[in-house]
Write a protein that holds these residues in place. Structure first.
Motif, PDB file in Angstrom:
ATOM      1  N   ASP A 287       0.823  -1.205   0.000  1.00 16.77           N
ATOM      2  CA  ASP A 287       0.000   0.000   0.000  1.00 16.77           C
ATOM      3  C   ASP A 287       0.860   1.260   0.000  1.00 16.77           C
ATOM      4  OD1 ASP A 287       0.862  -0.703   2.611  1.00 16.77           O
ATOM      5  OD2 ASP A 287      -0.783   0.403   3.539  1.00 16.77           O
ATOM      6  N   LEU A 288       1.937   1.249   0.777  1.00 14.11           N
ATOM      7  CA  LEU A 288       2.815   2.418   0.830  1.00 14.11           C
ATOM      8  C   LEU A 288       3.748   2.491  -0.385  1.00 14.11           C
ATOM      9  CD1 LEU A 288       3.703   2.470   4.634  1.00 14.11           C
ATOM     10  CD2 LEU A 288       2.026   3.864   3.409  1.00 14.11           C
TER      11      LEU A 288
ATOM     12  N   LEU B 122       2.390   4.479  -3.355  1.00 14.46           N
ATOM     13  CA  LEU B 122       2.164   5.919  -3.265  1.00 14.46           C
ATOM     14  C   LEU B 122       2.755   6.631  -4.473  1.00 14.46           C
ATOM     15  CD1 LEU B 122       3.039   6.624   0.493  1.00 14.46           C
ATOM     16  CD2 LEU B 122       0.767   6.666  -0.563  1.00 14.46           C
ATOM     17  N   ASP B 123       2.094   7.683  -4.882  1.00 12.80           N
ATOM     18  CA  ASP B 123       2.593   8.506  -5.972  1.00 12.80           C
ATOM     19  C   ASP B 123       3.579   9.513  -5.378  1.00 12.80           C
ATOM     20  OD1 ASP B 123       2.987   9.727  -8.398  1.00 12.80           O
ATOM     21  OD2 ASP B 123       1.124  10.898  -8.328  1.00 12.80           O
ATOM     22  N   ALA B 124       4.781   9.019  -5.093  1.00 12.67           N
ATOM     23  CA  ALA B 124       5.805   9.843  -4.443  1.00 12.67           C
ATOM     24  C   ALA B 124       7.175   9.280  -4.798  1.00 12.67           C
ATOM     25  CB  ALA B 124       5.604   9.840  -2.930  1.00 12.67           C
TER      26      ALA B 124
ATOM     27  N   ILE C 126       8.861   7.393   0.129  1.00 10.58           N
ATOM     28  CA  ILE C 126       8.205   6.107   0.419  1.00 10.58           C
ATOM     29  C   ILE C 126       8.998   5.337   1.467  1.00 10.58           C
ATOM     30  CG2 ILE C 126       7.623   3.851  -0.554  1.00 10.58           C
ATOM     31  CD1 ILE C 126       6.889   5.373  -3.168  1.00 10.58           C
TER      32      ILE C 126
ATOM     33  N   THR D  39       8.551   6.938   4.839  1.00 12.22           N
ATOM     34  CA  THR D  39       7.208   6.671   5.361  1.00 12.22           C
ATOM     35  C   THR D  39       7.117   5.254   5.922  1.00 12.22           C
ATOM     36  OG1 THR D  39       6.266   8.226   3.782  1.00 12.22           O
ATOM     37  CG2 THR D  39       4.754   6.648   4.797  1.00 12.22           C
TER      38      THR D  39
END
Length: 186
Positions: free
Chosen positions: A35-36, A39-41, A46, A49
């Motif tokens: 899920d992490l 991420l659009d990052a 990421i 996080t």
């Protein structure tokens, strides 16, 4: 408390986590946070996080569940997962059950759940398993094993499921196996 190694179904064993398991547990957490990772990052964000979530989990479990036991799951001497249980005065609670990718979807989780259900029956406690509603396979499995949802503390995202052992399951005269939920409401 579990002092040594305990045999579980499917040739799995459980033992208390040791300091030498720290890197395995961190990798297990990171590898299973799809899920992490989605991420659009940027990758640095990421990774940061995921590390923050891991720290929050480690510290949060210790503060929220001071009586928790942390077990490493092994098969053929190799670490394949972990299970965290809280042994409360009234209930047994599954906090976390996680497997490495290669060990997922092989039926190992159901064997661990059955083992925990037996422990709940032997200690004459209900078993509480909070789960996300989007984990449809796990949620269905638990409902088919006789768990009931406690709607009073469930919400749109998470369901709190409770399994109550029957008298015959607690005294050992009945086998723990999938069944309809015990009568009554949670």
């Amino acid at each position: 408390m579990i002092a040594g190694t305990v045999a579980l179904p499917h040739g799995i064993s459980a033992r208390p986590a040791r300091a030498s398991d720290k890197d395995f547990l961190a990798k297990l957490f990171r590898d299973n946070r799809d899920d992490l990772k989605a991420l659009d990052a940027g990758q640095d964000f990421i990774n940061m996080t995921i590390d923050m979530q891991l720290d929050a989990q480690v510290n949060g479990y210790g503060n929220t569940f001071p009586n928790a036991i942390y077990l490493i799951l092994e098969k053929n001497g190799s670490r394949i997962g972990r299970v965290t249980l809280d042994i409360g005065p009234v209930e047994l609670r599954l906090i976390d059950l996680n497997f490495i990718k290669k060990a997922q979807n092989k039926g190992y989780g159901s064997g661990v759940i059955q083992w925990i259900m037996k422990a709940a029956a032997q200690t004459q406690r209900p078993l509480v398993v909070p789960t996300r509603r989007d984990n449809v396979v796990f949620l269905s499995y638990l409902l088919n094993c006789g768990f009931q949802e406690d709607a009073s503390i469930s919400d749109e995202v998470n369901a709190r499921l409770v399994w109550f052992p029957t008298r015959s399951e607690m005294d050992g005269s009945a086998e723990i196996k999938p069944r309809k939920a015990a009568s009554g409401t949670v």
